[in-house]
Write a protein that holds these residues in place. Structure first.
Motif, short mmCIF file in Angstrom:
data_model
loop_
_atom_site.label_atom_id
_atom_site.label_comp_id
_atom_site.label_asym_id
_atom_site.label_seq_id
_atom_site.Cartn_x
_atom_site.Cartn_y
_atom_site.Cartn_z
N ALA A 125 44.63 40.05 39.44
CA ALA A 125 43.52 39.21 39.05
C ALA A 125 43.41 39.12 37.55
O ALA A 125 42.86 38.17 37.03
N SER A 126 43.96 40.09 36.82
CA SER A 126 43.86 40.06 35.36
C SER A 126 44.73 38.96 34.76
O SER A 126 44.51 38.56 33.64
N ALA A 127 45.69 38.44 35.49
CA ALA A 127 46.54 37.35 34.98
C ALA A 127 45.75 36.07 34.81
O ALA A 127 46.05 35.25 33.96
N ASN A 128 44.71 35.89 35.60
CA ASN A 128 43.90 34.68 35.53
C ASN A 128 42.78 34.77 34.50
O ASN A 128 42.13 33.78 34.22
N LEU A 129 42.52 35.96 33.92
CA LEU A 129 41.42 36.16 32.98
C LEU A 129 41.88 35.78 31.57
O LEU A 129 43.06 35.89 31.22
#
Length: 160
Positions: free
Chosen positions: A2-6
């Motif tokens: 999910a951190s790739a989309n932040l």
């Protein structure tokens, strides 16, 4: 995942945030520890002052009694001993000798009073009286310096 989309700044904050919080917490803990150290240092100085003041007060009372009565009663002697026996742990050797000297003078003045009647016809009576008044003159002169002698040990102006 999910951190790739932040956004990048959120990823950076997540990575550095715990370290920053730890540094701030360590800083706050250090500040608290420093304040505790200062408080302990001040408390030690005040406790030392209290113990030293008891010795000063006992010595002052003894000197006062000697000047008023020219002798020391047994209860005054006991009180003086009880309050000054630990002086060697609180003061330097010179002041301890100074305090002890008052006790010795008090004992000598007591002996003088106890034997005064017996010495009425003694040819050395004049010398004994001269010694007696010499001791009293010493006590009187030193009574003026008593506070000055103790002042370096009772000065709280440098405690912060």
């Amino acid at each position: 995942m999910a951190s790739a989309n932040l956004p990048n700044w959120v990823n950076f904050t997540q990575a550095v945030g715990p370290t920053f919080v730890a540094i701030v917490a360590a800083g706050i803990a250090s500040l608290i520890q420093y304040n505790q150290w200062k408080t302990a240092k001040s408390k030690l100085a005040i406790d030392l002052f209290d113990r030293r003041f008891v010795v000063y007060e006992a010595t002052r009372k003894l000197v006062s009694a000697l000047l008023q009565q020219t002798k020391m009663h047994d209860d005054e002697h006991r009180d003086f001993i009880n309050k000054t026996w630990h002086a060697r742990f609180l003061f330097d050797q010179e002041l301890c000798k100074y305090i002890e000297n008052f006790r010795i003078i008090a004992i000598n003045l007591n002996l003088y009073h106890e034997t005064y009647e017996q010495r009425m016809n003694d040819p050395a009576r004049g010398q004994v009286i001269k010694e007696h008044y010499g001791r009293l003159n010493y006590v009187m002169a030193e009574s003026q310096k008593l506070e000055e002698r103790f002042l370096p040990y009772l000065d709280l102006s440098n405690v912060k």
